[in-house]
Design a protein around this motif. Structure first.
Motif, PDB file in Angstrom:
ATOM      1  N   UNK A 414       0.860  -1.175   0.000  1.00 25.66           N
ATOM      2  CA  UNK A 414       0.000   0.000   0.000  1.00 25.66           C
ATOM      3  C   UNK A 414       0.897   1.227   0.000  1.00 25.66           C
ATOM      4  N   UNK A 415       0.762   2.085  -0.984  1.00 28.28           N
ATOM      5  CA  UNK A 415       1.612   3.261  -1.084  1.00 28.28           C
ATOM      6  C   UNK A 415       1.355   4.219   0.063  1.00 28.28           C
ATOM      7  N   UNK A 416       2.429   4.713   0.695  1.00 31.82           N
ATOM      8  CA  UNK A 416       2.253   5.723   1.737  1.00 31.82           C
ATOM      9  C   UNK A 416       2.024   7.107   1.137  1.00 31.82           C
ATOM     10  N   UNK A 417       2.149   7.224  -0.182  1.00 30.82           N
ATOM     11  CA  UNK A 417       1.927   8.514  -0.843  1.00 30.82           C
ATOM     12  C   UNK A 417       0.473   8.700  -1.259  1.00 30.82           C
ATOM     13  N   UNK A 418      -0.134   7.653  -1.838  1.00 24.98           N
ATOM     14  CA  UNK A 418      -1.499   7.804  -2.355  1.00 24.98           C
ATOM     15  C   UNK A 418      -2.441   6.674  -1.943  1.00 24.98           C
ATOM     16  N   UNK A 419      -1.950   5.684  -1.197  1.00 24.63           N
ATOM     17  CA  UNK A 419      -2.810   4.638  -0.660  1.00 24.63           C
ATOM     18  C   UNK A 419      -3.153   3.515  -1.609  1.00 24.63           C
ATOM     19  N   UNK A 420      -2.808   3.655  -2.882  1.00 24.84           N
ATOM     20  CA  UNK A 420      -3.118   2.597  -3.838  1.00 24.84           C
ATOM     21  C   UNK A 420      -2.050   1.509  -3.806  1.00 24.84           C
ATOM     22  N   UNK A 421      -2.378   0.357  -4.357  1.00 21.06           N
ATOM     23  CA  UNK A 421      -1.405  -0.732  -4.429  1.00 21.06           C
ATOM     24  C   UNK A 421      -0.388  -0.453  -5.522  1.00 21.06           C
ATOM     25  N   UNK A 422       0.876  -0.636  -5.208  1.00 20.95           N
ATOM     26  CA  UNK A 422       1.945  -0.484  -6.193  1.00 20.95           C
ATOM     27  C   UNK A 422       2.838  -1.714  -6.116  1.00 20.95           C
ATOM     28  N   UNK A 423       3.619  -1.968  -7.164  1.00 19.14           N
ATOM     29  CA  UNK A 423       4.357  -3.224  -7.210  1.00 19.14           C
ATOM     30  C   UNK A 423       5.725  -3.058  -7.862  1.00 19.14           C
ATOM     31  N   UNK A 424       6.629  -3.980  -7.508  1.00 19.39           N
ATOM     32  CA  UNK A 424       7.929  -4.152  -8.135  1.00 19.39           C
ATOM     33  C   UNK A 424       8.131  -5.649  -8.360  1.00 19.39           C
TER      34      UNK A 424
END
Length: 489
Positions: A414-424
């Motif tokens: 969960x991104x601490x910048x915008x709350x959406x899920x992000x991945x690597x």
């Protein structure tokens, strides 16, 4: 500028004292990672094992959680896990470093510990100036500045910084991250200088550069270069800026990676292979290495990335931001740089839990004893069906997913910048193991014995400690978990 130096030291000490209670009240404060006592921490500097003590200096802004005229903070350790705060090593107090004592390195010479660093200056017109500077110490704690030892050579922009110094035969060598303008565009490069006494330097030329036939397009600036010999290979480690995403690669704002090959110092030439990313996570940058008295090549990295959502870190509300990685030992295996936690990390282990040879089939599984905020977890994959999708959910905030058919390992958070899920993601020949170090808000995972590493900050609800496993298909796993002792008071 003795008065300015003393004034800056006093201000920094007051900031530590003023915000100590606020900083330590943060539930995301770490247990066993190196952090700033207050303010902003970034690049590791001057990493060295000297007279039996490990010295870790770092870029430090004590007065706020943003960047500015950096100091050199300083920790020492006898064992790489317990760290002592030392007096400030360098302050931006002189004309040649008034806008920041930027990154650099440490060497031993004539019984002294000597620092080479970049002095950053903005002149009256707001233009950048850059100087390579020297400071010396008899005791490794109190440093005396000796001033500028090398100025900007022709053909390069003032983005010319971060000297890493070593001795070969009777000469000192210094590799510097640089930028040059070429046909209207900026190209990153690593340049080489030589000296007999650390005080007078000769510019030799470029070791490697973006835009060359052997490198290709590799960004507009190379920061924090580190050149060393390991397991029969010469390795140039650096952090290029300006790379565009390519498939699974280069998805952070700036990257860190390396090239393996052979350096010809007399010809100022580096025969090398392709650039490879060093870490696949969301936050990792500007690492530095040293050789200790056990013959190990030890690395620390900054668990952060410049210009990448720093303003959104929740720790800023508690007057601090960023941390170092755990110390890692490097090896070269099959043409790849492999990273493993140093052996000393095992000293932090307590309360071992072992769950051997568990077979999972189309199910979710959670063990009461496998959870926590500061833990080490070693997961060995003993068997995995060809169509399996294996997942590990960490504190309901981050998730590792391995897809057998695609041989793809993905870290989601969960991104601490915008709350959406992000991945690597990265590709593996197979998934053999995940070795996880979790520390409240920092996650480091060594994949297949350090073949790949994912380093990231995560900010779950502090009371959430669960680790949940799920398999679509079939798997057999062996699981070990330890609580890790806190190394700070």
């Amino acid at each position: 500028m003795q008065h300015k130096d003393q004034e800056l030291r006093a201000r920094a000490d007051r900031a530590i004292q003023e915000y100590q209670n606020v900083v330590e009240s943060d539930p995301y404060r770490l247990h066993y990672h190196v952090m700033p006592p207050v303010g902003l921490l970034n690049d590791p500097n001057g990493l060295i094992h000297w007279n039996g003590t490990y010295h870790l200096f770092f870029q430090w802004m004590p007065f706020r959680t943003g960047h500015g005229a950096k100091f050199w903070g300083h920790y020492t350790s006898e064992d790489l896990i317990h760290w002592k705060w030392e007096p400030i090593a360098l302050t931006p107090s002189d004309w040649y470093d008034k806008d920041g004592c930027y990154s650099g390195s440490a060497v031993e010479d004539e019984g002294q510990l000597k620092l080479l660093y970049t002095g950053n200056v903005k002149n009256e017109q707001g233009e950048r100036e850059t100087y390579q500077c020297l400071a010396t110490s008899q005791d490794g704690v109190h440093f005396s500045k000796k001033g500028v030892v090398f100025e900007l050579p022709q053909g390069y922009t003032p983005h010319f910084r971060d000297p890493k110094v070593w001795k070969h035969d009777d000469h000192w060598y210094m590799v510097i991250g640089a930028q040059k303008e070429q046909e209207g565009t900026y190209k990153g490069c690593a340049v080489l200088c030589q000296s007999t006494d650390l005080s007078e330097w000769t510019f030799l030329g470029e070791l490697a550069a973006s835009g060359s036939d052997s490198v290709g397009d590799l960004g507009y600036m190379w920061e924090c270069p580190d050149l060393f010999h390991l397991d029969g290979k010469d390795i140039l480690l650096f952090s290029p800026q300006g790379l565009e995403p390519q498939g699974m690669k280069y998805h952070n704002v700036y990257q860190t990676g390396y090239m393996l090959g052979k350096v010809h110092l007399d010809q100022v030439h580096f025969e090398h292979g392709d650039f490879q990313e060093l870490d696949r996570g969301f936050e990792f940058y500007a690492p530095q290495t040293t050789l200790d008295d056990k013959g190990r090549r030890i690395l620390f990295g900054w668990v952060g990335v410049p210009d990448q959502n720093e303003e959104s870190h929740p720790t800023r509300a508690y007057q601090w931001i960023h941390n170092m990685s755990i110390p890692r030992q490097l090896h070269v295996v099959d043409g790849q740089l492999v990273q493993t936690p140093v052996e000393e990390m095992k000293r932090l282990r307590q309360h071992n839990v072992h769950i051997p040879h568990v077979r999972l089939a189309h199910e979710r599984k959670q063990w009461e004893d496998v959870k926590g905020q500061a833990i080490e977890l070693l997961l060995n994959i003993e068997a995995l069906s060809d169509d399996a999708i294996f997942e590990m959910n960490i504190r309901q905030h981050a998730r590792f997913i391995y897809q057998s058919k695609e041989r793809r390992l993905t870290l989601e958070r969960h991104s601490f910048a915008h709350g959406r899920t992000e991945s690597r993601s990265c590709r593996l020949s197979e998934l053999k193991s995940l070795h996880l170090f979790l520390d409240t808000s920092c996650l480091e995972v060594f994949v297949n014995g350090g073949e790949e590493v994912f380093t990231s900050r995560i900010f779950p609800y502090p009371e959430e400690e669960s680790i949940v496993f799920a398999v679509r298909g079939e798997a057999q796993i062996d699981l070990k978990k330890w609580d890790l002792q806190a190394t700070r008071e």
